[in-house]
Design an enzyme around this catalytic site. Structure first.
Site, PDB file in Angstrom:
ATOM      1  N   CYS A 138      49.571   2.845  48.641  1.00  0.00           N
ATOM      2  CA  CYS A 138      49.761   2.544  47.216  1.00  0.00           C
ATOM      3  C   CYS A 138      48.483   2.605  46.386  1.00  0.00           C
ATOM      4  O   CYS A 138      48.335   3.449  45.499  1.00  0.00           O
ATOM      5  CB  CYS A 138      50.397   1.162  47.061  1.00  0.00           C
ATOM      6  SG  CYS A 138      52.012   1.004  47.849  1.00  0.00           S
ATOM      7  N   HIS A 170      48.284  -2.686  40.836  1.00  0.00           N
ATOM      8  CA  HIS A 170      47.730  -2.617  42.194  1.00  0.00           C
ATOM      9  C   HIS A 170      46.330  -2.011  42.252  1.00  0.00           C
ATOM     10  O   HIS A 170      45.961  -1.369  43.245  1.00  0.00           O
ATOM     11  CB  HIS A 170      48.674  -1.838  43.128  1.00  0.00           C
ATOM     12  CG  HIS A 170      48.634  -2.346  44.546  1.00  0.00           C
ATOM     13  ND1 HIS A 170      49.471  -1.886  45.523  1.00  0.00           N
ATOM     14  CD2 HIS A 170      47.839  -3.271  45.147  1.00  0.00           C
ATOM     15  CE1 HIS A 170      49.213  -2.505  46.660  1.00  0.00           C
ATOM     16  NE2 HIS A 170      48.221  -3.351  46.461  1.00  0.00           N
TER      17      HIS A 170
END
Length: 485
Positions: free
Chosen positions: A76, A126
Site C-alpha cells: 500500500c 497511508h
C-alpha cells in the site's frame, strides 16, 4: 438488492446520462480513482465473466486499457509514495508500510497546484505513518497535519482504516467526522460535491477507496447476495485444500468490487451531467493485487501476477475520443506520474524518475517499454521473514516474469504459455539462455537505479526505521536456507 434490481440501477447510472460536450481547455481536470488490493485478473473487461462490473466494463470500452500495469513494489504505502512522486521506493524511502513520506517530497498535488489546479483528496492516505519509537500503527487513527498533506487542500481523509461500515475521517481543520454507512458511497458523494464546486477551473482529485482490501465479508448485504460462493470458479493455481475457503473469500471480495463499480458509475454520470467529461482525464487503478489463495496464500508483496498486476484504465475524451485501445507493454508505478503530467501538458520535474509515455499514447503507438522493475527490499507483516518472506528484485516484461532473491535466480515464468505461473523455469538447463537474457535486463534496471540489492536490514538502518511487530526475527542461517517451492 437482487440481481435484476442491481442491473436496473446500473442501467440508470451508465445509460441514463446525456453525454455533454464542452468547450476545449488546455489543462484537463484529473481524477484518480484508486481501489485497494484489486487484482488485474478480476475485471469483466478482461474476460472474467463471474464478476459484476458493468460500469467499469463500459468505461473500459472508452479507455486505454493497460494489460500489464505493474505495481513496482506491491504494498500500500510504497505504491502511493511512488505514484505521487514518480520515484522508486529506495529514493523516496517508503518501502515499508506506516513510515512517513518526507515533507520534502515533491508530489502530484504540489506540482499541479503550482499550475493553478484546485486539489482534493478523499479516503485512505497511508503516507503519514508514525515516527521512530512510536507504537506500530499508532498514526492510523490520528489526523494528518496540514504540513504533511503534500499539497492537497480539500481534505476528507483517514490515514488507514479497513472498517468500512464504521469509518471516520478528518477534514481540513482536523475535525473528526463519520462516513454514514459503507464508506465507499459517501466518499463518492463527497467527490461529486468537490467536482461540482470546481468544474469551472482545472482540478485534481484523488478518491482513494479502502475495498476490496480485506476484511472480505463486510460489503453491504445486497452486494454480498449477488454471489454464491459455491458456484465460483477459481484460478487453477489455487491448491485443492484451500479451494472451499478461497471461494468464500472470493465471493466477499467480489461483493466489495461490485459495490465500488456501482459507486464508480455514479461518479462518471456526475461528470456527464456537469458537462465536463471531455476535458477530464480519469485514471482508475489499484495499489496492488491479492493472491486470494493462488499458491495457497492471501494478499500481496509476492512477485506473482496475482500480487503485482493491477487494473489500469485511462479515459481522456479530448485526446483519445472515447475509443478503447489496449496497451500491451508493461508500465510501472513510477511511470504513472510523468505520464499523467505529460498528457496534461505539464512540465515534468527533475525529481521524477519514472518515464513519460504520453508521447507514445498520443501518437497511438505501443509504449516503449521492454520491462519494468519489481522489488521487495524489506519483507514485512503478513509476509515477514518468519512467514517465508524474502527480499527480491525482478522484472516483468509483456511475456516473462523473472525474479531473484539474495541467493540468486528464484523464479522464471513464460506467462504466455503458463498464465497461472505453475511451471518455474529458473535453473532449468534448456532455459539457460532465456534466464541469461532476463538477468541482463534486470541488471541494467538495477544499475539505472543504483540499486545494490542488499539485505533488508541495510535499508532499515539507512532510513533509521524500526521493524514493526517481530518482522526482523529470522533464522541465523537465513541466507543459506532452501528456497520456497
Amino acid at each position: 438488492m437482487n440481481l435484476a434490481y442491481f442491473f436496473f440501477l446500473t442501467f440508470l447510472l451508465i445509460e441514463g446520462s446525456n453525454y455533454t460536450h464542452s468547450e476545449k481547455r488546455d489543462s484537463p481536470n484529473l481524477i484518480i480513482v484508486l481501489a485497494d488490493q484489486w487484482r488485474a485478473q478480476e475485471m469483466g473487461y478482461e474476460g472474467q465473466k463471474q464478476i459484476i462490473t458493468p460500469n467499469l466494463d463500459r468505461f473500459a470500452s472508452q479507455s486505454l486499457i493497460f494489460e500489464n500495469a505493474v505495481a513496482t513494489l506491491p504494498v500500500c504505502a510504497p505504491w502511493r509514495a511512488s505514484f505521487l512522486t514518480g520515484q522508486y521506493p529506495l529514493t523516496h524511502g517508503i518501502f515499508y508500510n506506516d513510515k512517513p513520506l518526507p515533507n520534502e517530497a515533491l508530489t502530484l498535488a504540489e506540482i499541479l497546484k503550482a499550475e493553478g489546479y484546485q486539489t482534493g483528496y478523499i479516503g485512505k492516505w497511508h503516507l503519514n505513518g508514525h515516527q521512530r519509537g512510536e507504537e506500530p500503527f499508532s498514526g492510523r487513527d490520528k489526523p494528518v497535519p496540514a504540513d504533511r498533506r503534500q499539497g492537497w487542500d480539500y481534505w476528507k481523509v483517514r490515514e488507514v482504516t479497513h472498517n468500512y461500515n464504521n469509518s471516520f475521517y478528518f477534514d481540513e481543520k482536523d475535525e473528526k467526522h463519520t462516513w454514514p454507512g459503507y464508506d465507499v458511497f459517501p466518499q463518492t458523494d463527497s467527490a461529486i460535491s468537490f467536482i461540482s464546486k470546481n468544474k469551472k477551473n482545472p482540478f485534481v482529485l484523488m478518491l482513494s477507496y479502502g475495498p476490496p482490501h480485506d476484511p472480505y465479508f463486510s460489503a453491504p448485504e445486497e452486494f454480498q447476495k449477488l454471489y454464491d460462493a459455491s458456484k465460483l470458479q477459481l484460478r487453477p493455481n489455487v491448491p485443492e485444500e484451500f479451494q472451499d475457503s478461497a471461494r468464500r473469500v472470493l465471493a466477499g471480495y467480489y461483493a466489495h468490487a461490485t459495490a465500488i463499480d456501482y459507486a464508480f458509475g455514479k461518479l462518471i454520470r456526475s461528470l456527464d451531467s456537469l458537462g465536463i467529461s471531455d476535458q477530464t482525464l480519469i485514471l482508475f487503478t489499484s495499489e496492488h493485487g491479492d493472491m486470494l489463495m493462488s499458491k495457497g496464500v492471501l494478499k500481496k508483496q509476492r512477485p506473482w501476477d496475482e500480487s503485482i498486476k493491477v487494473p489500469m484504465l485511462i479515459r481522456y475524451p479530448e485526446k483519445f475520443a472515447n475509443r478503447s485501445r489496449r496497451i500491451k507493454n508493461p508500465i510501472g508505478t513510477p511511470d504513472l506520474l510523468p505520464t499523467l503530467l505529460g498528457l496534461s501538458g505539464v512540465k515534468i520535474p527533475e525529481s521524477v524518475e519514472g518515464k513519460d509515455f504520453s508521447p507514445d499514447l498520443l501518437s497511438e503507438k505501443e509504449i516503449s517499454s521492454d520491462a519494468v522493475l519489481i522489488m521487495l527490499p524489506v519483507p514485512f507483516h503478513e509476509w515477514r521473514f518468519g512467514n517465508g518472506g524474502r527480499e527480491y528484485r525482478g522484472i516483468r516484461t509483456d511475456r516473462y516474469t523473472y525474479a531473484k532473491d539474495l541467493k540468486g535466480p528464484w523464479l522464471l515464468y513464460d506467462n504466455e504459455t503458463d498464465p497461472y505461473q505453475m511451471n518455474n523455469l529458473a535453473g532449468k538447463p534448456e532455459y539457460q539462455e532465456l534466464q541469461h537474457q532476463m538477468e541482463k535486463i534486470l541488471q541494467k534496471k538495477l544499475a539505472e537505479r543504483k540499486d545494490e540489492f542488499l539485505p533488508a536490514d541495510e535499508y532499515m538502518a539507512r532510513w533509521n526505521y524500526l521493524y514493526d511487530r517481530n518482522d526482523s526475527l529470522r533464522a541465523s542461517n537465513y541466507l543459506e536456507i532452501n528456497r520456497l517451492p
